[in-house]
Design an enzyme around this catalytic site. Structure first.
Site, PDB file in Angstrom:
ATOM      1  N   GLN A   1       0.817  -1.211   0.000  1.00 35.95           N
ATOM      2  CA  GLN A   1       0.000   0.000   0.000  1.00 35.95           C
ATOM      3  C   GLN A   1       0.857   1.270   0.000  1.00 35.95           C
ATOM      4  O   GLN A   1       2.067   1.234   0.235  1.00 35.95           O
ATOM      5  CB  GLN A   1      -0.901   0.007   1.233  1.00 35.95           C
ATOM      6  N   HIS A   2       0.181   2.391  -0.244  1.00 41.75           N
ATOM      7  CA  HIS A   2       0.688   3.748  -0.007  1.00 41.75           C
ATOM      8  C   HIS A   2       1.733   4.238  -1.002  1.00 41.75           C
ATOM      9  O   HIS A   2       2.175   5.378  -0.902  1.00 41.75           O
ATOM     10  CB  HIS A   2       1.295   3.888   1.398  1.00 41.75           C
TER      11      HIS A   2
ATOM     12  N   ASP B   1      -2.422  -4.851   0.350  1.00 40.66           N
ATOM     13  CA  ASP B   1      -2.063  -6.141   0.933  1.00 40.66           C
ATOM     14  C   ASP B   1      -2.836  -6.473   2.205  1.00 40.66           C
ATOM     15  O   ASP B   1      -3.250  -7.632   2.402  1.00 40.66           O
ATOM     16  CB  ASP B   1      -0.554  -6.236   1.170  1.00 40.66           C
TER      17      ASP B   1
END
Length: 478
Positions: free
Chosen positions: A77-78, A230
């Site tokens: 992520q991110h 995830d």
């Protein structure tokens, strides 16, 4: 029976599983590390997205995808993949663990008016990992690149786009979008004003798909599902529902639970993410988890299994020893400048067995405090899934149900995020209202042994709480 595949692209490797759509049984699996380019000068926390495709190809070698009808993608992520107006990569991808965004996150926090303003806007206080903090860093330190960036994709968005053959339409899902800092799980909408606050101009952003909505088909005709981040994929792979929580014991701790509504916590301790099923994943984090056990084991001259064995030769409460495990400060509770503390030292308590037990109980009591933060926001927790190698230690499995006060499920090691991506693919293929019901094989459930265990756990937590509140009264007042 049909076959679907799930791809999970993490920071360091790609895992792929091919699953039976009816049962979720893993029929084939593969994994491969991300290759390291020799000709690129990349900083820590940066990556060339092309290596994810090379890794995917390596993981799929040997006919792993033969007969597959649909694919789901999970990824870290991110991250921030900035493209120009022509869809060309502007600079290397900035990943969640890029260390340069701390100052940018602090400036964003102040620019909007503090934690309460951010949680009202997006359900979370964006930290350095968030995509929006990377946009702010880019605007400050690479202004020429910032001006070129016309759109931003997350790692899973980019992989889906590649698999689909670079269509004009870009897509994401609500789970991964909720980790950007500019999509709100409260309203289900992008906040272009926050993008402009960070970067200085608005962006083209991918369409947010529903949980079972396909992203499209590959040129070969394979269905590609929406994909997700995830943690959201792991929740889907584990089969979580309302009342279920996950405690992931890495060096730090990640704690999240399935909830029907977005959580707005003005203190910022709870980050309200969306999940991959149409619900929400409120999350808290601790800075100290398995590293508490590793550090104590090193002090005692044993490995983790040796520490566990020592702890089992002690008794609940460790003869009065209490370890407050704030070795790196702490995030939950908010004690950034704290240090670890060992209290209750008496002659009879000063043994390796009792210290080992105090380490296990201290780590788990801190996690239990974090679970209580979620409960205080109305999140129901009836069952906890314990992930990570530390969660499989006998001493942890023994103590966790008592201290958490609920049954604890210990799944076997596995590619839970990849399996969740495969389950999403099966859902998109079926077109049903709910995802297929897949059992979690070989999971062990450990329950508190009646009221006695619950009473013992409550007493241990009270002993821990008394030490914590005496040494850190600011934690009690929070």
């Amino acid at each position: 029976m049909a076959i679907v595949a799930g791809i999970d692209s993490s920071t360091s490797r790609t895992r792929i599983v091919a699953c039976d759509t009816d049962t979720g049984a893993v029929l084939r699996s593969g994994k491969a590390p991300h290759p390291v380019p020799d000709d690129q000068d990349l900083r820590p926390g940066e990556a060339d997205p092309q290596v994810w495709l090379h890794s995917l190809g390596d993981a799929a070698a040997g006919g792993l995808l033969e007969g597959v009808r649909a694919i789901g993608v999970s990824a870290q992520q991110h991250g921030m993949i900035g493209l120009d107006a022509g869809g060309v990569l502007v600079r290397p991808a900035m990943l969640w663990n890029d260390p340069r965004s701390s100052g940018a996150a602090a400036k964003l926090l102040e620019a909007l008016g503090g934690p309460a303003a951010w949680t009202a806007a997006i359900g979370a206080v964006p930290g350095p990992t968030y995509t929006i903090a990377k946009l702010r860093w880019l605007a400050e330190f690479e202004p020429a690149n910032a001006r070129r960036v016309a759109e931003v994709l997350l790692p899973h968005d980019w992989l889906v786009w590649q698999l689909l053959g670079h269509p004009k339409r870009r897509t994401t899902d609500r789970g991964d979008a909720s980790g950007t800092g500019y999509w709100s799980p409260i309203t289900g909408e992008y906040r272009q004003d926050l993008v402009e606050l960070a970067l200085g101009h608005e962006l083209r952003l991918p369409d947010v798909l529903g949980p079972a909505e396909p992203a499209g088909h590959t040129p070969e005709g394979l269905l590609i599902s929406a994909g997700t981040g995830d943690n959201m994929a792991a929740a889907l792979g584990l089969g979580l529902g309302p009342g279920d929580a996950v405690v992931s014991l890495g060096s730090a701790g990640t704690i999240f639970a399935v909830h029907e509504q977005a959580v707005v916590d003005a203190t910022g301790l709870v980050s309200s993410f969306a999940d991959a099923s149409g619900r929400h994943l409120p999350m808290v984090a601790t800075l100290n988890a398995a590293q508490v056990l590793r550090s104590t084991a090193a002090m005692l001259g044993v490995d983790l299994e040796g520490l566990s064995d020592l702890a089992l030769h002690s008794s609940p409460g460790a003869y009065g020893l209490v370890l407050l495990p704030y070795l790196d400060g702490e995030r939950t509770p908010a004690l950034p400048h704290a240090a670890g503390t060992l209290t209750g030292l008496r002659v009879e308590a000063m043994t390796p067995q009792h210290l080992a037990r105090a380490a296990v109980e201290g780590m788990l009591c801190n996690i239990a405090d974090a679970l209580d933060v979620l409960r205080a926001q109305g999140v129901e927790i009836k069952r906890v899934f314990l992930l990570g190698a530390a969660g499989r230690l006998p001493a942890v499995r023994h103590a966790a149900p008592m201290l958490f006060g609920v049954p604890v499920v210990v799944p076997p090691p596995g590619a839970h995020a990849a399996r969740g991506a495969a389950r999403q693919a099966a859902w998109a293929l079926a077109g049903t209202a709910e995802p297929p019901q897949w059992e979690l094989p070989d999971a062990e459930t450990v329950e508190p042994e009646g009221e006695q265990d619950l009473a013992i756990g409550s007493a241990v937590r009270q002993q821990y709480r008394a030490a914590r509140d005496q040494i850190h009264p600011e934690a009690a007042a929070a």
